[in-house]
Design a protein around this motif. Sequence first.
Motif, PDB file in Angstrom:
ATOM      1  N   GLN A  15       0.840  -1.183   0.000  1.00 44.95           N
ATOM      2  CA  GLN A  15       0.000   0.000   0.000  1.00 44.95           C
ATOM      3  C   GLN A  15       0.884   1.245   0.000  1.00 44.95           C
ATOM      4  N   ALA A  20      -3.937   3.995   5.248  1.00 46.99           N
ATOM      5  CA  ALA A  20      -5.167   3.796   4.478  1.00 46.99           C
ATOM      6  C   ALA A  20      -6.120   2.784   5.126  1.00 46.99           C
ATOM      7  N   PRO A  21      -5.633   1.656   5.642  1.00 48.81           N
ATOM      8  CA  PRO A  21      -6.578   0.726   6.289  1.00 48.81           C
ATOM      9  C   PRO A  21      -7.273   1.348   7.504  1.00 48.81           C
ATOM     10  N   ASP A  24      -9.956   3.650   6.253  1.00 53.84           N
ATOM     11  CA  ASP A  24     -11.106   2.879   5.791  1.00 53.84           C
ATOM     12  C   ASP A  24     -11.981   2.430   6.955  1.00 53.84           C
ATOM     13  N   ILE A  25     -11.360   2.071   8.069  1.00 53.56           N
ATOM     14  CA  ILE A  25     -12.107   1.599   9.235  1.00 53.56           C
ATOM     15  C   ILE A  25     -12.768   2.765   9.962  1.00 53.56           C
ATOM     16  N   SER A  28     -15.026   5.807   7.555  1.00 54.67           N
ATOM     17  CA  SER A  28     -16.056   5.495   6.574  1.00 54.67           C
ATOM     18  C   SER A  28     -17.295   6.326   6.912  1.00 54.67           C
ATOM     19  N   ARG A  29     -18.213   6.411   6.036  1.00 58.59           N
ATOM     20  CA  ARG A  29     -19.326   7.375   6.073  1.00 58.59           C
ATOM     21  C   ARG A  29     -19.966   7.587   7.443  1.00 58.59           C
ATOM     22  N   ASP A  71     -15.000  -5.059  14.023  1.00 58.59           N
ATOM     23  CA  ASP A  71     -13.680  -4.420  14.084  1.00 58.59           C
ATOM     24  C   ASP A  71     -13.181  -4.231  15.517  1.00 58.59           C
TER      25      ASP A  71
END
Length: 132
Positions: A15, A20-21, A24-25, A28-29, A71
């Motif tokens: 990556q 970035a991971p 993403d966790i 997110s929205r 998570d």
Amino acid sequence: MADAAAHAAQVGSQQACPIAPVLDIVFSRWTTPILWTLHSFGRQRFVVLHRNIGTITAKVLTQRLRQLERDGLVVRTYYPEVPPRVEYEISELGLSLAPLFAHLADWSADNLPRVERARQEFDVAEELGSGR
């Protein structure tokens, strides 16, 4: 020198951005509003959490809570009563994000006016046809 190139190739193949991971966790929205609300108000039943967040649909809230539980950022507690009761709270892992959120809140308070000014200046320049 060869080690640096090998490391760069390895990182590039994994990556380009190592955070970035995490982004993403955590970003997110609906994750941030859910975690913020659970941190601010503590343990909550689904209906109360839904009301406190506001604009999220029940379906999306359910999906996001399941993912956050998976998570390890949210703890779901089921009480086998009549009627059954379920409560959600931020986990210890989720609480470890509090300094990050506090830092982002400070950055927001300090810098969003500058961002807004930059946007306005950009939009005016675009309207004047600055040759972009």
